[in-house]
Design a protein around this motif. Structure first.
Motif, PDB file in Angstrom:
ATOM      1  N   ILE A 181     -10.798 -12.769  -5.072  1.00 12.77           N
ATOM      2  CA  ILE A 181     -10.296 -12.380  -3.746  1.00 12.77           C
ATOM      3  C   ILE A 181     -10.092 -10.863  -3.717  1.00 12.77           C
ATOM      4  CG2 ILE A 181      -8.314 -12.499  -2.166  1.00 12.77           C
ATOM      5  CD1 ILE A 181      -7.949 -15.410  -2.937  1.00 12.77           C
ATOM      6  N   ARG A 182      -9.482 -10.332  -4.773  1.00 11.74           N
ATOM      7  CA  ARG A 182      -9.242  -8.881  -4.854  1.00 11.74           C
ATOM      8  C   ARG A 182     -10.548  -8.101  -4.744  1.00 11.74           C
ATOM      9  NH1 ARG A 182      -3.943  -7.703  -7.216  1.00 11.74           N
ATOM     10  NH2 ARG A 182      -2.937  -9.729  -7.316  1.00 11.74           N
TER      11      ARG A 182
ATOM     12  N   MET B 192     -11.239  -5.495  -1.688  1.00 15.85           N
ATOM     13  CA  MET B 192     -11.232  -4.055  -1.959  1.00 15.85           C
ATOM     14  C   MET B 192     -12.617  -3.460  -2.092  1.00 15.85           C
ATOM     15  SD  MET B 192      -8.236  -3.449  -4.653  1.00 15.85           S
ATOM     16  CE  MET B 192      -8.220  -1.687  -4.434  1.00 15.85           C
ATOM     17  N   LEU B 193     -13.490  -4.163  -2.761  1.00 13.58           N
ATOM     18  CA  LEU B 193     -14.770  -3.548  -3.104  1.00 13.58           C
ATOM     19  C   LEU B 193     -15.869  -3.892  -2.118  1.00 13.58           C
ATOM     20  CD1 LEU B 193     -14.636  -4.013  -6.971  1.00 13.58           C
ATOM     21  CD2 LEU B 193     -13.804  -2.131  -5.570  1.00 13.58           C
ATOM     22  N   ARG B 194     -15.734  -5.021  -1.432  1.00 13.44           N
ATOM     23  CA  ARG B 194     -16.807  -5.366  -0.502  1.00 13.44           C
ATOM     24  C   ARG B 194     -16.375  -5.296   0.954  1.00 13.44           C
ATOM     25  NH1 ARG B 194     -17.320 -10.039  -3.416  1.00 13.44           N
ATOM     26  NH2 ARG B 194     -17.532 -11.266  -1.521  1.00 13.44           N
ATOM     27  N   GLY B 195     -15.120  -4.944   1.195  1.00 14.01           N
ATOM     28  CA  GLY B 195     -14.655  -4.813   2.571  1.00 14.01           C
ATOM     29  C   GLY B 195     -14.668  -6.118   3.360  1.00 14.01           C
ATOM     30  N   VAL B 196     -14.521  -7.240   2.654  1.00 17.54           N
ATOM     31  CA  VAL B 196     -14.497  -8.535   3.338  1.00 17.54           C
ATOM     32  C   VAL B 196     -13.070  -8.785   3.834  1.00 17.54           C
ATOM     33  CG1 VAL B 196     -14.853 -11.020   3.063  1.00 17.54           C
ATOM     34  CG2 VAL B 196     -16.333  -9.421   1.858  1.00 17.54           C
TER      35      VAL B 196
ATOM     36  N   LEU C 177      -1.225  -9.109  -3.398  1.00 17.06           N
ATOM     37  CA  LEU C 177      -2.543  -9.110  -2.765  1.00 17.06           C
ATOM     38  C   LEU C 177      -2.548  -8.200  -1.542  1.00 17.06           C
ATOM     39  CD1 LEU C 177      -3.689 -12.865  -2.834  1.00 17.06           C
ATOM     40  CD2 LEU C 177      -4.824 -10.937  -3.935  1.00 17.06           C
ATOM     41  N   LYS C 178      -1.484  -8.290  -0.744  1.00 21.57           N
ATOM     42  CA  LYS C 178      -1.449  -7.522   0.496  1.00 21.57           C
ATOM     43  C   LYS C 178      -1.390  -6.025   0.224  1.00 21.57           C
ATOM     44  CE  LYS C 178       1.481  -9.154   3.594  1.00 21.57           C
ATOM     45  NZ  LYS C 178       2.454 -10.047   4.283  1.00 21.57           N
ATOM     46  N   SER C 179      -0.720  -5.661  -0.873  1.00 24.17           N
ATOM     47  CA  SER C 179      -0.553  -4.239  -1.162  1.00 24.17           C
ATOM     48  C   SER C 179      -1.864  -3.571  -1.566  1.00 24.17           C
ATOM     49  CB  SER C 179       0.489  -4.048  -2.259  1.00 24.17           C
ATOM     50  OG  SER C 179      -0.040  -4.510  -3.475  1.00 24.17           O
ATOM     51  N   LEU C 180      -2.858  -4.357  -1.878  1.00 22.36           N
ATOM     52  CA  LEU C 180      -4.157  -3.802  -2.255  1.00 22.36           C
ATOM     53  C   LEU C 180      -4.715  -2.897  -1.176  1.00 22.36           C
ATOM     54  CD1 LEU C 180      -6.027  -6.912  -3.633  1.00 22.36           C
ATOM     55  CD2 LEU C 180      -5.298  -4.920  -4.925  1.00 22.36           C
TER      56      LEU C 180
END
Ligand SMILES: *[C@@H]1O[C@H](CO)[C@@H](O)[C@H](O)[C@H]1NC(C)=O
Ligand SMILES: *[C@@H]1O[C@H](CO)[C@@H](O)[C@H](O)[C@H]1NC(C)=O
Ligand SMILES: *[C@@H]1O[C@H](CO)[C@@H](O)[C@H](O)[C@H]1NC(C)=O
Ligand SMILES: *[C@@H]1O[C@H](CO)[C@@H](O)[C@H](O)[C@H]1NC(C)=O
Ligand SMILES: *[C@@H]1O[C@H](CO)[C@@H](O)[C@H](O)[C@H]1NC(C)=O
Ligand SMILES: *[C@@H]1O[C@H](CO)[C@@H](O)[C@H](O)[C@H]1NC(C)=O
Length: 479
Positions: free
Chosen positions: A322-323, A327-331, A354-357
């Motif tokens: 999920i992370r 973060m990396l794929r902008g999903v 998770l939200k703070s990412l």
């Protein structure tokens, strides 16, 4: 003293005895081999992988508690109606796995009539024998009154001793009818699934290819009857027909799709069977624009009971992917988690993490809401959002487990993945579009409350949020 002829005779006799003994040994070995392996498996009623049907009909079934949503939000087929269509179609056999058997409840402190659907279903299951339809049930329950009653009415029950394998439960929830039609979902053989609990499932008709594969999962359970070990060699009839990298290609309501069945725990994955966690991983990993998740519980921990206490570990596979997607794929990710009596307090910490990412990041959106129904008193299972699914721009996963590490590690469950090309023309009319619409309905409902702090992504739904502000604060202080 014996003559040469008699000696000769004796030798032949000895030879005979030796050969006989060898043959006997061999026969016993062969018998042992076959009995422990069940090489012949279960008959598959003449439908094979070559001539099974890939032209399926799919229907989304839901149970929406009576006063939860306004009538116009209840557009999908009711779960109980889905089971009745399956019962109507059954000609030869119905195979059922359910974590609970509690259809015939006479719960006194509920509204009269709320247990009626369950009782009706139970009566129909009892009546199957008189129609010549065989009812087969796999269960890990040892003392179920309802299972006893069903056995008295001709059902065959295979007892799976989960205590011996993983100390978990046989929590799978599915039906297979005539190896042709099937149901999979969260609604199980519990009267609450037809009244107070919010459930979601899929019914597939004329889908013998997929039903055949799910039947192999059933056969796996069936052959564990009274065993306390998993054989090392398995019948070909329980190995998977389709898997993550060789899925089944079929049509669901005229739309091309690929699909496969996954299972857990790992110990219960027969040859070629995809693990639930790998299925979830792949669906998240292949999402391009959004991932909407609806589960009762989310907790990336595995808790193993050991002799000297408990050993709790961080369980990363789902959290991790999920992370990466966010973060990396902008999903864009949305998680709808049930807030109920049994919500583990650490859920909120994992969710905050998770939200703070997305802090200070553009193109990063992860929102979490808690589905709760606090104002209702009484049974904590009332109006519980029992959903366990995920929908993305190109796939759907529906399973039997909450996204809790321990569940995947010790409880038996199945999942179904359906992938489709993201075809703009069809969007909304496919099963994926329908599940997405159901998610949106829940997400925007007054029961979905974002938890802790402000959420920048919510402008579109600010109206709902402002209404629920006080309740939000409530839920924070109750921690
Ligand atoms: C499928 O093939 C099997 C074996 O080849 C055959 O026995 C069976 O009748 C066929 N079933 C159908 C529905 O065509
Ligand atoms: C299940 O297996 C456990 C451990 O092997 C055993 O102690 C127990 O008696 C079994 N239960 C039943 C109902 O057979
Ligand atoms: C799954 O099995 C475990 C162990 O028996 C049980 O505690 C749990 O309540 C079950 N879950 C469901 C949904 O029935
Ligand atoms: C299944 O297929 C049969 C034969 O093709 C058809 O008559 C029937 O209507 C189909 N059932 C459903 C539920 O689509
Ligand atoms: C960020 O979002 C914009 C607009 O939605 C999009 O064009 C762009 O490709 C995104 N960038 C990344 C890295 O996803
Ligand atoms: C598929 O077709 C059936 C029967 O025609 C219909 O009831 C159902 O709503 C359709 N499902 C989807 C996802 O369109």
């Amino acid at each position: 003293m014996a003559g040469p002829a008699t000696q000769e005779h004796l030798k032949t006799q000895q030879k005979c005895i030796a050969i006989f003994a060898l043959v006997c040994c061999f026969a016993v070995l062969v018998a042992l081999f076959f009995s422990s392996v069940d090489i012949w498996g279960d008959s598959e009623d003449g439908i094979t992988e070559e001539n099974c049907s890939r032209n399926c009909r799919i229907v989304l079934v839901e149970n929406i508690p009576e006063d939860l949503f306004p009538a116009d939000a209840k557009t999908n087929m009711p779960l109980s109606a889905g089971f009745h269509t399956l019962l109507d179609l059954a000609k030869y056999s119905i195979e059922v796995v359910s974590p609970v058997w509690n259809l015939n409840s006479c719960d006194t402190d509920t509204k009269p009539g709320s247990a009626k659907q369950g009782q009706l279903l139970f009566q129909r299951l009892i009546g199957l024998k008189s129609r010549g339809v065989k009812l087969k049930i796999a269960s890990s329950l040892t003392n179920s009154v309802e299972l006893k009653t069903l056995v008295e009415h001709g059902a065959e029950v295979s007892f799976v001793n989960m205590t011996a394998f993983t100390r978990g439960g046989l929590n799978s929830s599915f039906w297979i009818v005539d190896r042709k039609h099937m149901y999979i979902g969260t609604g199980d053989m519990n009267w609450r699934s037809f009244s107070k609990r919010k459930e979601m499932g899929l019914v597939l008709y004329n889908c013998s290819c997929l039903a055949l594969d799910l039947h192999r999962v059933f056969s796996f359970y069936w052959q564990l009857h009274e065993r306390d070990y998993i054989p090392t060699i398995w019948s070909r009839r329980v190995s998977a027909l389709y898997k993550i990298d060789e899925p089944l290609e079929l049509q669901v309501n005229e739309t091309e799709a690929t699909t496969f069945v996954s299972t857990s725990p790992e110990l219960f994955c027969a040859k070629d069977r995809t693990k639930d966690v790998d299925a979830i991983y792949q669906v998240i990993h292949s999402a391009k624009s959004f991932i909407f998740i609806s589960v009762t519980d989310y907790l990336p921990l595995v808790n193993r009971k050991l002799r000297g206490g408990a050993d709790t570990r961080y369980w990363s596979p789902i959290d991790e992917v999920i992370r990466e997607a966010v973060m990396l794929r902008g999903v864009k990710v949305r998680m709808l988690i049930t807030h109920w009596k049994k919500t583990h307090p650490l859920t909120f910490n994992f969710v905050s993490s998770l939200k703070s990412l997305c802090l200070e990041l553009h193109n990063c959106s992860l929102e979490v809401r808690f589905f709760s129904q606090k104002e209702k008193k009484g049974d904590f299972q009332d109006l519980l959002n029992h959903n366990k699914y995920m929908v993305t721009d190109n796939a759907l996963y529906i399973g039997n487990h909450n996204w809790v590490g321990s569940d995947f590690a010790i409880n038996a469950g199945v999942g179904l993945v359906i992938m489709m090309q993201n075809n703009l023309k069809n969007r909304g009319r496919t099963i994926i579009g329908q599940v997405r619409a159901a998610f949106d309905r829940d997400w925007r409902s007054r029961y979905a409350k974002s938890h802790q702090g402000s959420n920048h992504q919510n402008s579109k739904y600010r109206e709902c949020n402002s209404k629920t502000k006080e309740r939000e604060n409530d839920s924070i202080s109750s921690l």
